[in-house]
Design an enzyme around this catalytic site. Structure first.
Site, PDB file in Angstrom:
ATOM      1  CB  ALA A  29      -0.937  -0.002   1.205  1.00  0.00           C
ATOM      2  N   GLY A  32       2.154   1.610  -3.444  1.00  0.00           N
ATOM      3  CA  GLY A  32       0.973   1.834  -4.290  1.00  0.00           C
ATOM      4  C   GLY A  32       0.446   3.249  -4.164  1.00  0.00           C
ATOM      5  CG  ASP A  33      -0.255   6.913  -0.903  1.00  0.00           C
ATOM      6  OD1 ASP A  33      -1.325   7.380  -1.325  1.00  0.00           O
ATOM      7  OD2 ASP A  33       0.559   7.573  -0.224  1.00  0.00           O
ATOM      8  N   GLY A  34       2.208   5.873  -3.463  1.00  0.00           N
ATOM      9  CA  GLY A  34       3.156   6.749  -4.151  1.00  0.00           C
ATOM     10  C   GLY A  34       3.021   6.699  -5.656  1.00  0.00           C
ATOM     11  CD  GLU A  37       0.156  12.389  -4.081  1.00  0.00           C
ATOM     12  OE1 GLU A  37       0.237  13.623  -4.021  1.00  0.00           O
ATOM     13  OE2 GLU A  37      -0.155  11.667  -3.119  1.00  0.00           O
TER      14      GLU A  37
END
Length: 144
Positions: A29, A32-34, A37
């Protein structure tokens, strides 16, 4: 020519091979968040050259937990069994941090979405990741 960003980074930065099975869902996660974005920022910047605060607001609307929670529901029927398992591992992971501006349900669902994006990225499935993100963004824009 290798068009996969992760492999380009891995080669140029001389990173070691990874065993994706060893990664926790929260690590998936995190990455994945990075990557999600970066993709959202790229799409927003491509739409128009505008003030940074307007760019930030547009991007923030797509990366917040509430929106990501909606997105996973748009694509759930399109996911493979393995992708659903990765999503559920992320959603069910026990995070130490608390949701700041989202319900706990949206936060956990968004964590599952981010884990799926991280897994797709780290397994070199950028085309699949982009296909799913494009569908998500299109569905969110239609829902407005």
């Amino acid at each position: 020519m290798d068009r996969d960003l992760f492999n380009i980074i891995k080669q140029n930065m001389e990173l070691e091979e990874i065993n994706i099975i060893d990664y926790s869902p929260l690590t998936l996660a995190y990455i994945g968040d990075g990557i999600y974005e970066v993709i959202v920022r790229t799409v927003i910047v491509d739409e128009a050259n505008r003030q940074v605060n307007k760019i930030h607001k547009a991007a923030s609307n797509l990366v917040k937990a509430e929106t990501q929670a909606k997105m996973i529901h748009f694509i759930m029927d399109d996911l493979t069994e393995e992708e659903v398992k990765i999503y559920k591992r992320g959603r069910n992971a026990k995070a130490v941090t608390r949701a700041k501006n989202a319900s706990m349900s949206d936060y956990r669902t968004a964590t599952g979405f981010e884990a799926l994006m991280g897994w797709l990225y780290l397994t070199g499935q950028s085309e699949r990741m982009m296909e799913l993100i494009k569908k998500c963004i299109t569905c969110i824009e239609k829902a407005r």
